[in-house]
Enzyme design. Sequence first.
Site, PDB file in Angstrom:
ATOM      1  CB  SER A 176       8.407  -4.498  -1.127  1.00  0.00           C
ATOM      2  OG  SER A 176       9.650  -4.842  -1.568  1.00  0.00           O
ATOM      3  CE1 TYR A 207       0.452  -8.532 -12.739  1.00  0.00           C
ATOM      4  CE2 TYR A 207      -1.063  -8.590 -14.598  1.00  0.00           C
ATOM      5  CZ  TYR A 207      -0.699  -8.085 -13.364  1.00  0.00           C
ATOM      6  OH  TYR A 207      -1.489  -7.126 -12.758  1.00  0.00           O
ATOM      7  CE  LYS A 231      -1.854  -9.749 -10.406  1.00  0.00           C
ATOM      8  NZ  LYS A 231      -2.031  -9.291  -9.010  1.00  0.00           N
ATOM      9  CB  ALA A 285      -0.957  -0.010   1.187  1.00  0.00           C
TER      10      ALA A 285
HETATM   11  P1  NAP Z   1       2.468  -0.627  -7.829  1.00  0.00           P
HETATM   12  O1  NAP Z   1       2.130   0.815  -7.990  1.00  0.00           O
HETATM   13  O2  NAP Z   1       3.649  -1.181  -8.513  1.00  0.00           O
HETATM   14  O3  NAP Z   1       2.569  -0.931  -6.229  1.00  0.00           O
HETATM   15  C1  NAP Z   1       2.911  -2.204  -5.798  1.00  0.00           C
HETATM   16  C2  NAP Z   1       2.870  -2.227  -4.286  1.00  0.00           C
HETATM   17  O4  NAP Z   1       3.220  -3.566  -3.860  1.00  0.00           O
HETATM   18  C3  NAP Z   1       3.894  -1.308  -3.641  1.00  0.00           C
HETATM   19  O5  NAP Z   1       3.351  -0.801  -2.446  1.00  0.00           O
HETATM   20  C4  NAP Z   1       5.072  -2.242  -3.341  1.00  0.00           C
HETATM   21  O6  NAP Z   1       5.866  -1.823  -2.232  1.00  0.00           O
HETATM   22  C5  NAP Z   1       4.326  -3.499  -2.970  1.00  0.00           C
HETATM   23  N1  NAP Z   1       5.111  -4.718  -3.117  1.00  0.00           N
HETATM   24  C6  NAP Z   1       5.829  -5.144  -4.186  1.00  0.00           C
HETATM   25  N2  NAP Z   1       6.411  -6.323  -3.926  1.00  0.00           N
HETATM   26  C7  NAP Z   1       6.057  -6.665  -2.650  1.00  0.00           C
HETATM   27  C8  NAP Z   1       6.345  -7.744  -1.795  1.00  0.00           C
HETATM   28  N3  NAP Z   1       7.121  -8.759  -2.189  1.00  0.00           N
HETATM   29  N4  NAP Z   1       5.816  -7.744  -0.547  1.00  0.00           N
HETATM   30  C9  NAP Z   1       5.033  -6.742  -0.113  1.00  0.00           C
HETATM   31  N5  NAP Z   1       4.723  -5.684  -0.881  1.00  0.00           N
HETATM   32  C10 NAP Z   1       5.227  -5.638  -2.138  1.00  0.00           C
HETATM   33  O7  NAP Z   1       1.234  -1.567  -8.287  1.00  0.00           O
HETATM   34  P2  NAP Z   1      -0.291  -1.187  -8.672  1.00  0.00           P
HETATM   35  O8  NAP Z   1      -0.332  -0.798 -10.095  1.00  0.00           O
HETATM   36  O9  NAP Z   1      -0.857  -0.293  -7.659  1.00  0.00           O
HETATM   37  O10 NAP Z   1      -0.965  -2.641  -8.578  1.00  0.00           O
HETATM   38  C11 NAP Z   1      -1.485  -3.166  -7.358  1.00  0.00           C
HETATM   39  C12 NAP Z   1      -2.111  -4.532  -7.639  1.00  0.00           C
HETATM   40  O11 NAP Z   1      -3.128  -4.407  -8.615  1.00  0.00           O
HETATM   41  C13 NAP Z   1      -1.118  -5.557  -8.186  1.00  0.00           C
HETATM   42  O12 NAP Z   1      -1.402  -6.834  -7.664  1.00  0.00           O
HETATM   43  C14 NAP Z   1      -1.378  -5.528  -9.680  1.00  0.00           C
HETATM   44  O13 NAP Z   1      -1.021  -6.733 -10.286  1.00  0.00           O
HETATM   45  C15 NAP Z   1      -2.870  -5.280  -9.699  1.00  0.00           C
HETATM   46  N6  NAP Z   1      -3.354  -4.681 -10.953  1.00  0.00           N
HETATM   47  C16 NAP Z   1      -2.914  -3.449 -11.357  1.00  0.00           C
HETATM   48  C17 NAP Z   1      -3.411  -2.906 -12.538  1.00  0.00           C
HETATM   49  C18 NAP Z   1      -2.991  -1.538 -13.019  1.00  0.00           C
HETATM   50  O14 NAP Z   1      -3.421  -1.149 -14.110  1.00  0.00           O
HETATM   51  N7  NAP Z   1      -2.204  -0.775 -12.285  1.00  0.00           N
HETATM   52  C19 NAP Z   1      -4.332  -3.625 -13.301  1.00  0.00           C
HETATM   53  C20 NAP Z   1      -4.739  -4.866 -12.850  1.00  0.00           C
HETATM   54  C21 NAP Z   1      -4.254  -5.376 -11.683  1.00  0.00           C
HETATM   55  P3  NAP Z   1       7.195  -0.903  -2.463  1.00  0.00           P
HETATM   56  O15 NAP Z   1       6.704   0.485  -2.792  1.00  0.00           O
HETATM   57  O16 NAP Z   1       7.906  -0.932  -1.147  1.00  0.00           O
HETATM   58  O17 NAP Z   1       7.957  -1.527  -3.590  1.00  0.00           O
END
Ligand code: NAP
Length: 248
Positions: free
Chosen positions: A38, A156, A160, A14
């Site tokens: 992370s 991925y 998922k 988050a």
């Molecule tokens: P993001 O901006 O890259 O943020 C990822 C978050 O996960 C960050 O807070 C990161 O922490 C944390 N993280 C990464 N690896 C981790 C680990 N091993 N343990 C604990 N925390 C970890 O991603 P997002 O775009 O918001 O996506 C969030 C979720 O929605 C993901 O599961 C993604 O697959 C899904 N999703 C996203 C989209 C999209 O369009 N963005 C679409 C479909 C699904 P740090 O900041 O410390 O690295």
Amino acid sequence: MKLLEGKNAIITGASRGIGKGIATVFAQQGANVAFTYSSSVEAANELEKELSALGIKAKGYKSNAANFEEAQQLITDVAKDFDSIDILVNNAGITKDNLLMRMSEEDFDKVIDINLKSIFNMTKAVQRTMLKQRKGSIINMSSVVGVKGNAGQANYAASKAGMIGFSKSIALELGSRNIRTNVIAPGFIETEMTAKLDEKTVDGWRQAIPLKRGGTPEDIANACVFLGSDLSNYITGQVLNVDGGMLT
Ligand code: NAP
């Protein structure tokens, strides 16, 4: 009326993006929020302050969701700090995109570990607490890509799609104990990350979506509020597409 008043939630990943949006909207809806990250310590400290200013209890934990022991320790710590855990949102996730021809074993394993094994780690860790409470809502963040596949994202998509099978199985296992497990499949969500992409390409994506826009973290957060709240008490084992109609 606040929809999550008095509930304790834990949200993985988050410190930014969708997870940060969920943490913020949950706090606005009255939930106490434990969240993980992370490596982004500064962003996490900042978020902890922002959430606390909304009048709820908030705490950030540095914890790797892909690590079994760390997930167990995390839940022990959160249960101690917050007493109960009503909602778990497994949101942490990464991408390591490449065509299969160029995809390394390491990049396949890493994506499966962080996106899929994390769900096993966290659900297994939280189940004892939720079983004792005889209630709980688990929300797993999948993707449209997990539902329909995508070239260049086999790792991925597999992670998922795997989450969907896992969630439906846990919904069957834990339903009799009033523990619900649902999945959200976001479409194209605009975050800081997508803001760096070429505007013309992004606009092309927007035009291909029936609602003619990318989603926001708040769009996903609002669906999480519904699935975490008592409004969805009779809903489990479902996949909710939050994608502007992309998969229609
Ligand atoms: P993001 O901006 O890259 O943020 C990822 C978050 O996960 C960050 O807070 C990161 O922490 C944390 N993280 C990464 N690896 C981790 C680990 N091993 N343990 C604990 N925390 C970890 O991603 P997002 O775009 O918001 O996506 C969030 C979720 O929605 C993901 O599961 C993604 O697959 C899904 N999703 C996203 C989209 C999209 O369009 N963005 C679409 C479909 C699904 P740090 O900041 O410390 O690295």
